[in-house]
Design an enzyme around this catalytic site. Structure first.
Site, PDB file in Angstrom:
ATOM      1  N   SER A 207      -2.550  -2.190  -8.516  1.00 13.93           N
ATOM      2  CA  SER A 207      -2.684  -2.605  -7.120  1.00 13.93           C
ATOM      3  C   SER A 207      -2.804  -4.114  -6.978  1.00 13.93           C
ATOM      4  CB  SER A 207      -3.895  -1.933  -6.474  1.00 13.93           C
ATOM      5  OG  SER A 207      -3.749  -0.531  -6.429  1.00 13.93           O
TER       6      SER A 207
ATOM      7  N   GLY B  90       0.404  -4.186  -2.484  1.00 13.01           N
ATOM      8  CA  GLY B  90       1.190  -4.773  -1.411  1.00 13.01           C
ATOM      9  C   GLY B  90       1.185  -4.061  -0.081  1.00 13.01           C
TER      10      GLY B  90
ATOM     11  N   CYS C 218      -5.945   5.135  -1.245  1.00 10.60           N
ATOM     12  CA  CYS C 218      -5.666   3.721  -0.997  1.00 10.60           C
ATOM     13  C   CYS C 218      -4.282   3.526  -0.362  1.00 10.60           C
ATOM     14  CB  CYS C 218      -5.823   2.922  -2.282  1.00 10.60           C
ATOM     15  SG  CYS C 218      -6.065   1.154  -1.970  1.00 10.60           S
ATOM     16  N   LEU C 219      -3.302   2.988  -1.089  1.00 11.71           N
ATOM     17  CA  LEU C 219      -1.954   2.868  -0.531  1.00 11.71           C
ATOM     18  C   LEU C 219      -1.448   4.228  -0.089  1.00 11.71           C
ATOM     19  CD1 LEU C 219       0.562   1.078   0.029  1.00 11.71           C
ATOM     20  CD2 LEU C 219       1.334   1.634  -2.283  1.00 11.71           C
TER      21      LEU C 219
ATOM     22  N   GLN D  61      -2.385   4.729   3.459  1.00 15.20           N
ATOM     23  CA  GLN D  61      -1.566   3.904   4.345  1.00 15.20           C
ATOM     24  C   GLN D  61      -0.177   4.513   4.524  1.00 15.20           C
ATOM     25  OE1 GLN D  61      -1.735   0.078   2.392  1.00 15.20           O
ATOM     26  NE2 GLN D  61      -3.968   0.212   2.274  1.00 15.20           N
TER      27      GLN D  61
ATOM     28  N   ASN E 186      -9.951  -1.847  -3.220  1.00 14.82           N
ATOM     29  CA  ASN E 186      -8.997  -2.912  -3.511  1.00 14.82           C
ATOM     30  C   ASN E 186      -7.808  -2.731  -2.582  1.00 14.82           C
ATOM     31  OD1 ASN E 186      -7.180  -4.744  -4.508  1.00 14.82           O
ATOM     32  ND2 ASN E 186      -6.607  -3.486  -6.266  1.00 14.82           N
TER      33      ASN E 186
ATOM     34  N   GLY F  87      -5.655  -4.616   1.096  1.00 14.45           N
ATOM     35  CA  GLY F  87      -5.544  -5.651   2.104  1.00 14.45           C
ATOM     36  C   GLY F  87      -4.948  -5.167   3.406  1.00 14.45           C
ATOM     37  N   PHE F  88      -4.675  -3.856   3.506  1.00 12.83           N
ATOM     38  CA  PHE F  88      -4.088  -3.270   4.712  1.00 12.83           C
ATOM     39  C   PHE F  88      -4.906  -2.049   5.111  1.00 12.83           C
ATOM     40  CE2 PHE F  88      -0.788  -5.711   2.754  1.00 12.83           C
ATOM     41  CZ  PHE F  88      -0.023  -6.210   3.797  1.00 12.83           C
TER      42      PHE F  88
ATOM     43  N   HIS G 260     -11.482   3.952  -3.504  1.00 11.88           N
ATOM     44  CA  HIS G 260     -11.077   4.519  -4.793  1.00 11.88           C
ATOM     45  C   HIS G 260     -12.138   5.496  -5.301  1.00 11.88           C
ATOM     46  CE1 HIS G 260      -7.441   2.172  -5.866  1.00 11.88           C
ATOM     47  NE2 HIS G 260      -7.948   1.321  -4.988  1.00 11.88           N
TER      48      HIS G 260
ATOM     49  N   GLU H  46     -11.956   7.398  -7.749  1.00 12.36           N
ATOM     50  CA  GLU H  46     -11.942   7.419  -9.217  1.00 12.36           C
ATOM     51  C   GLU H  46     -12.717   6.249  -9.806  1.00 12.36           C
ATOM     52  OE1 GLU H  46      -8.962   4.358  -8.337  1.00 12.36           O
ATOM     53  OE2 GLU H  46      -9.494   6.271  -7.419  1.00 12.36           O
TER      54      GLU H  46
END
Length: 408
Positions: free
Chosen positions: A45, A269, A294-295, A298, A336, A338-339, A379, A381
């Protein structure tokens, strides 16, 4: 040797190089974790980012072959107030400085990390250049301004696996801090190195019996957007047969594996930079239980028809307070990202918020009210971080078992 971090707003910070010459561009961010630097560096990430550690002394317990989250460091650069010149821990197999040099990661110390962190908090995460080669400050600032940045960029393609593979742990110790039975080589971790193990579509790491699914195993397909190894470890621990597929895998290919569940992994990203994944995830909704991390959350938000937005400086650390709305319980988590997902933008799917971040009230968890789908922005995990949220993997298992029973 001097080194510099030049930011796109014209601010420059000076530091001392650890001897690795080079120059890299990336988004400058900070992480508030006191430990776990090896997991942070190897977390996919962080691809595209220059990471500043706020804790003043980094590296005192060395590095080893087990505390990795991918096959090699993914950070573009690494910054600390001071890097320890010695490693003092019974698990240490090498020191951090040698590890950084071996992987050619530009690292600077004697940087005013408090001032740098405060600057990022006030002005926001931004494009930057870290260099030990160019001493021209004006030139470095211009390079930072002209650098690519992460907005709209597909960083996932740089960290996803090349082809599908079945995950197996080999001889890794089950408990962190437990000395392994064998003297591990740092260059050959017992965890599978995704950059080496999938070139031919099969794993090159040892093939234990756990790679053969038992009748009781649940089949989980992990869509790899930059998956951390501890996600795969915990899926194995709850009794799953884990199949990892590349980020560009089609929904039909995922469903062809007859999965009991699909996990959408973390990754680097801007989620809007990988539109090919959003459409395929949308095809999976209602077909199979889904767990996003996480991502992955999103991407689910975008697949629901919603929007995502960039946070000012993101959430990066192992001490993020997350409130579970149903119970009022507060979990300390590792984050971790940023979006974040804009919940109000989701109009076409019955989705509710399950968790919020107590620092800024951003959405940290989502759950579909009709289909067996849930996700979290943090996260569960850990690696590094607290284990407060390990139970989400058991929730995913129960969801898969219930869905499987309904189909009988």
């Amino acid at each position: 040797m001097k080194g510099f971090i030049a930011l796109e707003d014209g601010t420059v910070f000076e530091g001392k190089s650890l001897g690795i010459e080079g120059e890299k561009e990336g988004e400058i961010v900070f992480n508030t974790s006191m430990a776990g630097y090896q997991e942070i560096m190897t977390d996919p990430s962080y691809k595209g980012q220059i990471v500043t550690m706020t804790y003043p002394l980094i590296g005192n317990y060395g590095v080893n072959a087990e505390d990795v989250e991918s096959g090699s460091p993914k950070v573009e650069g690494f910054i600390a107030r001071e890097f320890s010149k010695i490693a003092s821990n019974f698990r240490a197999q090498d020191d951090l400085l040698h590890y950084l040099k071996k992987h050619n990661i530009i690292a600077l110390e004697e940087v005013d990390t408090r001032a740098l962190t405060k600057h990022i908090r006030v002005r926001g995460a931004m494009k930057a250049v870290i260099s030990t080669m160019d001493q021209d400050i004006t030139c470095l600032i211009n390079k930072a301004k002209e650098s690519q940045g992460i907005m709209g960029r597909d960083l996932v393609k740089e960290v996803t696996c090349d082809a599908p593979y079945v995950y197996g742990e080999g001889q890794r110790s089950e408990v962190r801090g437990q000395r392994s039975d064998k003297n591990l080589e740092l260059t050959t971790p017992t965890c599978p190195d995704e950059e080496q193990s999938v070139k031919n579509g099969v794993s090159s790491f040892p093939r234990p019996s756990s790679l053969v699914p038992l009748p009781s195993d649940l089949r989980v397909v992990v869509m790899d957007f930059g998956v951390k190894l501890n996600i795969l470890r915990l899926l194995k621990k709850i009794g799953c047969h884990v199949i990892v597929v590349p980020a560009h895998a089609k929904a039909e290919e995922v469903l062809a594996q007859s999965p009991d569940g699909v996990l959408l992994s973390n990754g680097p990203g801007d989620p809007e930079g990988i539109p090919y994944a959003i459409g395929e995830i949308r095809k999976l909704i209602g077909k199979v239980p889904i767990f996003g991390i996480c991502l992955g959350q999103q991407l689910l938000g975008l697949a629901y028809g919603g929007r995502t937005y960039k946070l000012k400086f993101g959430h990066r650390g192992a001490n993020q307070p997350i409130k579970e709305l149903a119970t009022g319980k507060v979990y300390i988590t590792s984050e971790n990202h940023g979006f974040a997902v804009d919940l109000d933008s989701i109009k076409d799917q019955p989705v509710r918020a399950t968790h919020i971040n107590l620092n800024d009230n951003t959405i940290e968890g989502l759950e579909h009210e009709v289909y067996p789908i849930f996700s979290v922005q943090y996260h569960p995990e850990a690696s590094p971080g607290p284990h407060d949220s390990y139970g989400l993997f058991a929730k995913f298992k129960d969801m898969m078992l219930d869905f499987k029973q309904m189909r009988l």
